[in-house]
Design an enzyme around this catalytic site. Sequence first.
Site, PDB file in Angstrom:
ATOM      1  N   ASP A  35       0.780  -9.663 -12.132  1.00 37.21           N
ATOM      2  CA  ASP A  35       0.495 -11.081 -11.926  1.00 37.21           C
ATOM      3  C   ASP A  35       1.396 -11.973 -12.771  1.00 37.21           C
ATOM      4  OD1 ASP A  35      -1.377 -11.087  -9.921  1.00 37.21           O
ATOM      5  OD2 ASP A  35      -3.084 -10.880 -11.260  1.00 37.21           O
TER       6      ASP A  35
ATOM      7  N   HIS B   7       0.831  -1.210   0.000  1.00 35.07           N
ATOM      8  CA  HIS B   7       0.000   0.000   0.000  1.00 35.07           C
ATOM      9  C   HIS B   7       0.864   1.259   0.000  1.00 35.07           C
ATOM     10  CE1 HIS B   7      -3.787  -1.858   0.131  1.00 35.07           C
ATOM     11  NE2 HIS B   7      -3.931  -2.032   1.429  1.00 35.07           N
TER      12      HIS B   7
ATOM     13  N   CYS C  26      -0.202  -3.146 -19.217  1.00 36.32           N
ATOM     14  CA  CYS C  26      -0.878  -2.285 -18.246  1.00 36.32           C
ATOM     15  C   CYS C  26      -0.438  -2.538 -16.812  1.00 36.32           C
ATOM     16  CB  CYS C  26      -2.391  -2.437 -18.364  1.00 36.32           C
ATOM     17  SG  CYS C  26      -2.990  -4.131 -18.249  1.00 36.32           S
TER      18      CYS C  26
ATOM     19  N   GLU D 242      -1.738 -12.504 -18.290  1.00 41.16           N
ATOM     20  CA  GLU D 242      -1.123 -12.512 -16.960  1.00 41.16           C
ATOM     21  C   GLU D 242      -0.792 -13.921 -16.486  1.00 41.16           C
ATOM     22  OE1 GLU D 242      -4.100 -10.564 -14.481  1.00 41.16           O
ATOM     23  OE2 GLU D 242      -5.626 -11.224 -15.893  1.00 41.16           O
TER      24      GLU D 242
END
Length: 532
Positions: free
Chosen positions: A447, A184, A494, A423
Amino acid sequence: MLEFQGVPVSEGIALGPCFIVDTEEFVIEQTSSDDAAKELERVQTAREQVAHRLQQQLDASDNEPQGEILRAHLSMLNDPQLATGIETSIQTNRESAEHAVSHNLLSYAEMLEALPDEYLRERAQDLRDLRLQWLAALFGKSELVDVPSGAIVIATELLPSQFLQVKSHGIGGIVTEQGGTTSHVSILARNFGIPMVTGVQTSAFDGAESVAINGQDGRVIVDPDDDTKAQLNQARKTYETMMRQAHENRMLAATTKNGQTIEIAANIGGPDDLEEVLANGADGIGLFRTEFLFMDRSTAPTEDEQYEVYRRVAEAMAGKRVVIRTLDAGADKKVSYLHFDDEENPFLGVRGLRYTLKHQELFQTQLKAVLRAAQYGKISLMFPMVTNVADVEAAIEAVDEARRTLTDEGQAYGSVELGAMIEVPAAALITDLLAEKLDFVSVGTNDLIQYTTASDRMNPAVTAWYEPGHPGLWRLLEQVSQGAHQHGAWVGMCGELAGTLEFVPRLVELGFDELSMSPKRIGLVKTAIRNL
């Protein structure tokens, strides 16, 4: 002077006074109270104070990662199960307000940390963060951390609420012992342009007066000498010049000196991000994370609600491409009112397209909304967690079904490009087969890296193996580009890698047609490409 090598998390160079943050500031004694009503009132008053501050921050925020964290904290603060646990501790066990809040939140956090689900483990950190905020209110502290302006903040692990508070003091940078590049706080640091390095032990700063950090290469220097300070100041001037050039170039095309042009797009979570997207010169939207439309509510958004949002975004982009990813629920993106079976490893379970194909009513509602909005702009539809050709065929059939339904209903709709998010390594290896049926593919590197390297991107213990430069990953990326172009499909990216300057030249060389990133990275990437 001492020098340490850490992991660069957020770019920038900073030099300032050393300020060590002690995460655990409160000593909670196991005292009993005979006045349960008074203690419950204190808990409620403190809860209201925290809720008011969180809501104020949320209302004032135009930053989606910050907003996501604040909404999570508000949701937990008002969780009825947590409230019941605290009330029981006070009424039955005669605990004080401080002890009841502290031990209930810690118990829940420890329980979540023991689970295999990465999403729930992340929520444990949020619970620890909320505990600190709630205790601060009970102890009458208006600020969790008070930091001098320009300081380099040192912490074992900085919590999101602490980050938001130290940021408001105008800090120079951050060094943490724990935390990965996708935590975060790492994401917040990048979004707010604050230099950050992780992986350096806090004991290295005992007695330190000043600290210099280089967010480009991960170097951390304790009490730098005059010559080092001069070198750092020169490097900082160079970096500031680069940032000015990025600002000047943000509206220009990302065209190399030999004439190759790459579309530089932005990742968004919703319409609130549009102002920043347009101000930073995005050539389009390469990833619209629609799962945010489904969060923080008790039921799924209706077709009309979704249609209005997608239409608004398409119209605002005025003919520029908007890639809308269908609902990517599951794993680390849980939606409270959607049913997910218990899975030992949700990241390898029913998520993304696997989930929506099993819940056709939910899927059809979203597809119809996207198709209707496609009348008002250039919309591309992207399916997440594609693994094989059968996934693509099922998704295409679902789109065809949505078209047939709209026709039967007399509803107008537009045309859309169809694409897959790459991914899963298996999908990367058969991109040529997928591209036969699609208009584009876009690589989700966050991922793809963790699946390729078998490294949990949120686990600091395996950060060394979560390697964006791994040769195996780049062989997959080359295969993706070649396989897609072989059948006339365009290729995008992305994930975080798309906005990482170190890797941009290699992506251009591989022939990527589009790179999508945080809006703040657009000018930097355009400048890098224009200099190639």
